[in-house]
Write an enzyme that holds these catalytic residues in place. Structure first.
Site, mmCIF file in Angstrom:
data_model
loop_
_atom_site.group_PDB
_atom_site.id
_atom_site.type_symbol
_atom_site.label_atom_id
_atom_site.label_comp_id
_atom_site.label_asym_id
_atom_site.label_seq_id
_atom_site.Cartn_x
_atom_site.Cartn_y
_atom_site.Cartn_z
ATOM 1 N N GLY A 146 -2.532 9.646 10.406
ATOM 2 C CA GLY A 146 -2.772 8.612 11.404
ATOM 3 C C GLY A 146 -4.107 8.802 12.111
ATOM 4 N N HIS A 168 -8.466 4.547 1.108
ATOM 5 C CA HIS A 168 -7.903 4.754 -0.227
ATOM 6 C C HIS A 168 -8.651 5.880 -0.947
ATOM 7 C CE1 HIS A 168 -6.328 0.339 -0.167
ATOM 8 N NE2 HIS A 168 -5.588 1.167 0.560
ATOM 9 N N CYS A 220 0.850 -1.194 0.000
ATOM 10 C CA CYS A 220 0.000 0.000 0.000
ATOM 11 C C CYS A 220 0.883 1.240 0.000
ATOM 12 C CB CYS A 220 -0.897 -0.022 1.243
ATOM 13 S SG CYS A 220 -2.106 1.312 1.281
ATOM 14 N N HIS A 223 3.560 7.978 7.333
ATOM 15 C CA HIS A 223 2.861 7.723 6.060
ATOM 16 C C HIS A 223 1.597 8.554 5.927
ATOM 17 C CE1 HIS A 223 -0.204 5.582 8.227
ATOM 18 N NE2 HIS A 223 -0.690 4.941 7.191
ATOM 19 N N HIS A 236 4.125 2.364 1.616
ATOM 20 C CA HIS A 236 4.218 2.585 3.069
ATOM 21 C C HIS A 236 3.775 1.377 3.891
ATOM 22 C CE1 HIS A 236 0.245 5.013 2.350
ATOM 23 N NE2 HIS A 236 -0.098 3.792 2.696
#
Length: 397
Positions: free
Chosen positions: A329, A163, A77, A326, A270
C-alpha cells in the site's frame, strides 16, 4: 493484531490497522461507504489508502447492489506466482541479460504485441475456451467494441504504474517467478463507461459522493455491468496466464542446461467482485486492493520493488469477509514521491536488484510504500505466511 471497530452510519467499519495512521481523506471515504443503503459490511485492510470513490484496501459487502468504483478501474488486476526447480546458485552474477530477455518477450508500458499471441504456441498453455472467450466480447458495451483489435494485441502485456514482472528467491534459495497486472486498457474503459452510466441513475442522485454510484439488482444496467465486469476479470486472468507462459519460455531458454520445471501457478485477483454468502445472506463482495483469503486458499501479497513479497495461506476469517491485503500500500502519492525522492535514492533503495533506476520509476521507489513486514504483521489473524520472497530482477512498466 485483530481489527479495530469504528462506528459507521449503516455498518461498523472493521479496520486491520490503526485508524490514526490512515489519511483523513481515506477515513472520510470509508465513512461515506458506510452510509450506502445496500451495505452489509465493510472491512479495511492494513494497506488502506485514498482511491477514487472507495479507498484502495477495502472490502465492501452489499446486498442486491454493486459499486463500480469499489472494484477499481483496473478490473481484475491481480498477481500470479510460480515456484521453479531453479535455485539461487543457478542464477548468473550479472542478471541484466535476463531482464532484457524478459522485456523483449513481454511488452511493458503502453506497448503491445505486433500480432495477438497464439496460445497454441505457448508451452503447456490451456487453449480450451479461448475462442468462446473472444466470441463473448461481442456482448460487451457498444462504447468499447471498436477496441477489439487492440485488446487482442494487449493480452500478454504488462502495462505501467505499479505493474511488474519479477524473478525472486525465497529463504531456502528456490527461484520464483512473479507478476502483477490487470485487464489493461479494455478493463479501464469498461469500468469508466459503467461508472458514467451509474452516476446518471435516479437512485444515485442523493449519495454523499457521486463516485459511489451503484447498480441495483434486477435492472438492465446491473445485468450489463455484471456481463462486462466478469468478462474483464477473465481477460485479466488470461493476460496474467499468457504473460506467465511467456516468462516461463524465457526461463527455459536462458537456463536450458538446468532444465527448469515449474510448480502449479498461484493466482489471485485483487480488484474484483465475487458472489459470496455470509450470515445467511447472498452478497456481492467487492475487493478493491484486497485478495480473497478463505481457509487454506493461497494468495500473494507483494511489497515494493526493493523489499520483497509474501506467499500466504488464508485463515478464513469471516470478520474480514475472508479477505487480506493486496500489497504494502502506498504511503504517499506518485507526485509526492517524485518531489521527495531522487534517482540516487532509487539506486540506494533497490541495491542488489536488477531493475530500472531512472527518473521514470522514481514514483515506485520503496520509500513511497508502507513497510511490507508491518502490513503482514497487522493481519496475522487473516493469513499465515508460507514463503517470503526477495526479488533479484524487477521489470517495471
Amino acid at each position: 493484531m485483530s481489527y479495530v471497530e469504528m462506528p459507521g452510519a449503516k455498518v461498523p467499519i472493521r479496520m486491520w490497522t490503526d485508524p490514526a495512521t490512515v489519511e483523513d481523506v481515506a477515513l472520510q471515504q470509508l465513512r461515506n461507504v458506510a452510509t450506502l443503503p445496500w451495505i452489509k459490511g465493510l472491512a479495511v485492510m492494513p494497506d488502506v489508502h485514498y482511491g477514487k470513490g472507495a479507498t484502495v484496501g477495502s472490502v465492501i459487502a452489499m446486498q442486491g447492489a454493486v459499486c463500480p468504483a469499489a472494484v477499481g478501474v483496473d478490473i481484475g488486476c491481480g498477481m500470479s506466482a510460480v515456484k521453479t526447480s531453479l535455485t539461487a546458485n543457478d542464477l548468473p552474477g550479472d542478471l541484466s541479460r535476463l531482464r532484457s530477455k524478459i522485456e523483449q518477450a513481454i511488452p511493458v508500458g503502453r506497448g503491445m504485441h505486433e500480432d495477438p499471441v497464439d496460445p497454441g504456441r505457448l508451452h503447456g498453455f490451456p487453449t480450451g475456451g479461448w475462442d468462446d472467450f473472444w466470441a463473448r466480447f461481442d456482448g460487451v458495451a457498444e462504447a468499447v467494441k471498436f477496441r477489439h483489435d487492440r485488446a487482442e494485441k494487449q493480452i500478454g502485456t504488462l502495462g505501467s504504474g505499479n505493474h511488474f514482472v519479477e524473478v525472486c528467491t525465497d529463504s531456502t534459495g528456490s527461484v520464483w517467478l512473479m507478476l502483477h497486472s490487470g485487464s489493461r486498457n479494455i478493463g479501464k474503459e469498461l469500468a469508466e463507461h459503467h461508472i458514467g452510466v451509474a452516476q446518471k441513475l435516479p437512485h444515485n442522485q442523493g449519495l454523499v459522493d457521486r463516485d459511489l454510484a451503484v447498480f441495483v439488482a434486477d435492472t438492465p444496467q446491473m445485468a450489463a455491468y455484471r456481463n462486462d465486469l466478469f468478462w474483464a476479470q477473465e481477460y485479466a486472468k488470461y493476460n496474467r496466464t499468457i504473460m506467465m507462459a511467456l516468462l516461463k519460455d524465457v526461463i527455459r531458454r536462458e537456463f536450458k542446461k538446468a532444465k527448469p520445471t515449474f510448480e502449479p501457478e498461484i493466482s489471485c485477483h485483487h480488484n474484483y467482485v465475487s458472489e459470496e454468502r455470509y450470515e445467511g445472506m447472498d452478497l456481492l463482495v467487492t475487493r478493491k486492493g484486497a485478495i480473497r483469503a478463505g481457509s487454506g486458499e493461497y494468495g500473494i501479497i507483494p511489497g515494493s520493488m526493493g523489499t520483497g513479497s509474501y506467499i500466504v495461506k488464508g485463515l478464513g476469517n469471516e470478520k474480514s469477509f475472508n479477505s487480506a491485503s493486496h500489497g504494502a500500500g502506498r504511503r504517499m502519492s506518485r507526485n509526492a514521491a517524485k518531489r521527495r525522492f531522487s534517482t540516487r535514492d532509487l539506486e540506494e533503495q533497490t541495491q542488489g536488484v536488477e531493475c530500472r533506476k531512472d527518473s521514470g520509476v522514481v514514483d515506485e521507489i520503496p520509500g513511497a510504500y508502507k513497510p511490507i513486514e508491518q502490513v503482514i504483521d497487522q493481519q496475522r489473524d487473516l493469513v499465515e505466511v508460507v514463503a517470503k520472497l526477495k526479488q533479484v530482477v524487477c521489470v517495471k512498466g
